[in-house]
Write an enzyme that holds these catalytic residues in place. Sequence first.
Site, PDB file in Angstrom:
ATOM      1  N   SER A 180       0.838  -1.199   0.000  1.00 49.50           N
ATOM      2  CA  SER A 180       0.000   0.000   0.000  1.00 49.50           C
ATOM      3  C   SER A 180       0.874   1.251   0.000  1.00 49.50           C
ATOM      4  CB  SER A 180      -0.950  -0.026   1.208  1.00 49.50           C
ATOM      5  OG  SER A 180      -1.865   1.045   1.150  1.00 49.50           O
ATOM      6  N   THR A 181       0.779   2.080   1.033  1.00 52.83           N
ATOM      7  CA  THR A 181       1.490   3.361   1.068  1.00 52.83           C
ATOM      8  C   THR A 181       2.993   3.157   0.902  1.00 52.83           C
ATOM      9  OG1 THR A 181      -0.181   4.079   2.641  1.00 52.83           O
ATOM     10  CG2 THR A 181       1.725   5.512   2.350  1.00 52.83           C
ATOM     11  N   HIS A 207      -2.735  -0.878  -3.212  1.00 56.08           N
ATOM     12  CA  HIS A 207      -3.866  -0.004  -2.917  1.00 56.08           C
ATOM     13  C   HIS A 207      -3.718   1.310  -3.674  1.00 56.08           C
ATOM     14  CE1 HIS A 207      -4.225  -2.201   1.219  1.00 56.08           C
ATOM     15  NE2 HIS A 207      -4.755  -2.903   0.239  1.00 56.08           N
ATOM     16  N   MET A 302      -0.120   1.262   5.179  1.00 54.32           N
ATOM     17  CA  MET A 302      -0.919   1.512   6.375  1.00 54.32           C
ATOM     18  C   MET A 302      -1.966   0.421   6.539  1.00 54.32           C
ATOM     19  SD  MET A 302      -1.581   5.618   6.618  1.00 54.32           S
ATOM     20  CE  MET A 302      -2.102   5.842   4.938  1.00 54.32           C
ATOM     21  N   ASP A 305      -4.418  -4.825   6.034  1.00 54.93           N
ATOM     22  CA  ASP A 305      -4.916  -5.656   4.944  1.00 54.93           C
ATOM     23  C   ASP A 305      -3.867  -6.695   4.565  1.00 54.93           C
ATOM     24  OD1 ASP A 305      -6.686  -6.473   2.882  1.00 54.93           O
ATOM     25  OD2 ASP A 305      -5.563  -5.285   1.419  1.00 54.93           O
TER      26      ASP A 305
END
Length: 360
Positions: A180-181, A207, A302, A305
């Site tokens: 993600s991030t 993401h 973050m 997930d």
Amino acid sequence: MNTIKALVVDDTIVYRKIVGDALKQMPGIEVVGTANNGKVALSKIKTLKPDLITLDIEMPEMNGIELLQELQNMDSPPLVIMVSTLTHQGGALTLRALELGAFDVLPKPEDGKMAENMLKIQKNLEPIVRHVKRHKFGIIDPPARLKAAVAFPDRVSHSPAKPRPAGIRSKSEIIGIGISTGGPNALTKMIPMLPKDLKVPVLIVQHMPPVFTASLADSLNKKSALEVIEAKDGDIIKPGKVFIAPGGKQMKIVAGADGLTRKIKITDDPPENSCKPSADYLFRSIAQHYVGRSTGVIMTGMGADGSKGLVQMKNNGSFIIAQDEKTCIVYGMPKEPIESGIVDIIAPLEKIADEIVKTV
């Protein structure tokens, strides 16, 4: 007072209002100013010293990319969130912004009433604001029980994970990655390190909003020996190919009509962990269709997930690799799998490709 100072930068007054109102609704946020182009923003950053700025890309006089280049010369630049339009051109420029140090990207709402769009922006900004607060005010997450050990010269830590069930093959036939991030930059470094003769497919959940994942796939494809594409419904899962889940959709594996081949299924199923695509959603299907012959990789991001899906993969004999805390932009997604003891290898970003190759 634990207050985060924010600056809203956009050449459109409507979006300055929407984003500014979204930030003002959050406790502990002070919107210290707005700017309608990068030149004005640069001046205000120097005087107001915001902790966080939201930044449009296409602006007159100095655009978002040019502002990010200027911020690279600052000792303590603010954290930058790109708020970008969902277009292919915007997607490519947003990837460039992430390469220049932008923290994350949010899509601009393009329909609906102002109040509805404000709530959409607010929902997307809340986890980022929590992250900024933790770092600014020294709220440190509890340390993981298992970290990359200093005793290992290559900084790869072997965690005491449970042995595989008896009779399950050790070589992986598919790689699943959740990220993600900080992901676009991490993937830009890691995916080109995978060799051209990698004889397994790689499926990635990053993401990102719709359209941006296509830009990410195009960018990685140009840099990598392997073919990288944004996955489409019905794609045959072939060795040596990298499939990125399309933003705003879910991606899983299903059996082909012949019972032997495996195909990608793109669905509009609901978000999981507020994520669409979701790593958990993908990992569950890998656990089901590749029992004892898969590798799960969890990287910077973050939230949590991927944690539940990795448990299912591990229970079905998969090998699990996690990015170490030091090289994560945000040590969220790898944290829970590492602390729970299901991870086999904890590796820095530059070693993850090597560890993947070892499993196949």
